[in-house]
Design a protein around this motif. Structure first.
Motif, PDB file in Angstrom:
ATOM      1  N   MET A 148       0.832  -1.204   0.000  1.00 28.89           N
ATOM      2  CA  MET A 148       0.000   0.000   0.000  1.00 28.89           C
ATOM      3  C   MET A 148       0.866   1.254   0.000  1.00 28.89           C
ATOM      4  N   GLY A 149       1.980   1.210   0.758  1.00 26.96           N
ATOM      5  CA  GLY A 149       2.884   2.347   0.780  1.00 26.96           C
ATOM      6  C   GLY A 149       3.499   2.618  -0.575  1.00 26.96           C
ATOM      7  N   ARG A 150       3.823   1.569  -1.289  1.00 24.83           N
ATOM      8  CA  ARG A 150       4.370   1.718  -2.642  1.00 24.83           C
ATOM      9  C   ARG A 150       3.380   2.441  -3.549  1.00 24.83           C
ATOM     10  N   ALA A 151       2.082   2.179  -3.327  1.00 18.51           N
ATOM     11  CA  ALA A 151       1.059   2.879  -4.108  1.00 18.51           C
ATOM     12  C   ALA A 151       0.929   4.334  -3.668  1.00 18.51           C
ATOM     13  N   ILE A 152       0.991   4.582  -2.359  1.00 19.43           N
ATOM     14  CA  ILE A 152       0.782   5.934  -1.836  1.00 19.43           C
ATOM     15  C   ILE A 152       1.857   6.900  -2.323  1.00 19.43           C
ATOM     16  N   VAL A 153       3.122   6.450  -2.379  1.00 21.67           N
ATOM     17  CA  VAL A 153       4.210   7.371  -2.747  1.00 21.67           C
ATOM     18  C   VAL A 153       4.039   7.923  -4.155  1.00 21.67           C
ATOM     19  N   ARG A 154       3.284   7.218  -4.976  1.00 21.50           N
ATOM     20  CA  ARG A 154       3.080   7.702  -6.357  1.00 21.50           C
ATOM     21  C   ARG A 154       2.082   8.853  -6.412  1.00 21.50           C
ATOM     22  N   ASN A 155       1.318   9.048  -5.317  1.00 21.67           N
ATOM     23  CA  ASN A 155       0.300  10.099  -5.254  1.00 21.67           C
ATOM     24  C   ASN A 155      -0.614  10.058  -6.485  1.00 21.67           C
ATOM     25  N   PRO A 156      -1.253   8.918  -6.733  1.00 19.84           N
ATOM     26  CA  PRO A 156      -2.053   8.767  -7.960  1.00 19.84           C
ATOM     27  C   PRO A 156      -3.412   9.452  -7.834  1.00 19.84           C
TER      28      PRO A 156
END
Length: 352
Positions: free
Chosen positions: A144-152
């Motif tokens: 989930m953190g990997r997704a959050i850092v992208r700020n999609p």
């Protein structure tokens, strides 16, 4: 953040249509759950939003842009899969920042974004660990953190809790909902678990065989299911269904009349109907209730589940009381007529 709109979306595999003209509107910042049994098309629909499956017909809008012909990397979405898909040779921090590294972001910016996401997910003490040193729940938080850092603009979740044990699923359910509340992002979540759907969603899309059966808030679907399928799928234990005949303002199963409230019912005299009542809408009665012949008693602690039959048709009741009874005993139960759901036997559509 952005809204997502599906317009008459279809998917065909080898001349077999598996998604049939789906129309769904997902508002900016909304948490929408696609739910249904295995093979209903929910994951396929999510992958079409992500760009991992081609769209045979129709349009997918993300914000004001039609994204049918855009590659996944250009859609400004982030996806969390059922498998964590972490790189085993990378630390937590490296896994979380990898997508930004591939974009060519500066190291200082990557570190800032990773630390910000780690703080949101309580991963700060774990940033230098490797995936093999983490529990299942911690690995899912890293994904989930990997997704959050992208700020999609949009987060997509494809059954992310399926690999976790029952207790951890409950914990992670709360964490994902809290994450949505903190970020305020648009999220689309796929699951076959109706409890996950009910507890997490702002809006639920119930699917079956590539069709959308009903769209609405969790309580709207629970209180007024549009058809027999939705009524049976939403709620645990599932709704009781009894086949009978509508006559004289009641539904008759054999010689036993089942009460119906005076709400309008589009049923003619003698019409064959399905009478639906949820287990929690039964109550123990001293003398004037319906005779429920007990088959199984299931004490859960807080509640007692009683499985039995009335006129040969299976009924389950959920009661707060604790009582001594045995299989073969007869309990007198009352049905709350205000909570009755009537469905046509042929069309399976709601008629009251």
């Amino acid at each position: 953040m952005a809204n997502v709109n599906l317009r008459d979306v279809r998917k065909v595999y080898n001349q077999t249509q598996v998604i049939h003209g789906v129309n769904v509107d997902i508002d900016d910042g909304e948490f929408v759950v696609l739910v249904g049994p295995s093979g209903c098309g929910k994951s396929t629909l999510l992958r079409m939003i992500a760009g991992l499956e081609e769209i045979s017909d129709g349009q997918v809008h993300i914000g004001s842009t039609i994204v049918n012909d855009m590659s996944p990397k250009d859609r400004d979405i982030a996806m969390v899969f059922q498998s964590y898909a972490l790189y085993p040779h990378m630390t937590v921090a490296q896994n979380m920042g990898f997508s930004l590294q591939m974009r060519g972001n500066a190291k200082a910016e990557i570190r800032t974004q990773v630390e910000k996401a780690a703080k949101i997910l309580n991963l700060e003490p774990l940033l230098e660990r490797y995936p093999r040193q983490l529990s299942g729940g911690q690995r899912q938080r890293v994904a989930m953190g990997r997704a959050i850092v992208r700020n999609p603009q949009v987060f997509l979740f494809d059954e992310p809790l399926s690999n976790l044990d029952a207790k951890l699923r409950v914990v992670m359910r709360g964490e994902i909902k809290a994450l949505h509340q903190r970020l305020g992002s648009t999220m689309v979540y796929v699951t076959h678990d109706q409890i996950e759907a009910m507890t997490m969603a702002d809006k639920i899309v119930v699917m079956r065989d590539g069709f959308v059966e009903q769209v609405g808030s969790p309580l709207a679907l629970y209180d007024r299911p549009a058809n027999l399928f939705v009524a049976g799928f939403i709620g645990s234990p599932g709704m009781n269904f009894l086949s009978g005949r509508y006559a004289g303002g009641a539904v008759w199963i054999g010689e036993v009349p089942l009460p119906v409230s005076d709400l309008p019912v589009s049923a003619s005299e003698g019409r064959q109907v399905i009478y639906g009542i949820r287990p929690e809408n039964l109550a123990i009665s001293d003398d004037d209730g319906l005779p429920l012949v007990v088959d199984v008693i299931e004490p859960t602690g807080a509640e007692t589940h009683v499985v039995g039959h009335i006129s040969g048709q299976r009924v389950i009741g959920v009661f707060r009381e604790r009582f001594a009874t045995q299989p073969g005993d007869v309990l007198r139960v009352k049905f709350d007529p205000r909570k009755v759901h009537l469905f046509d036997q042929q069309s399976e559509q709601r008629i009251n």
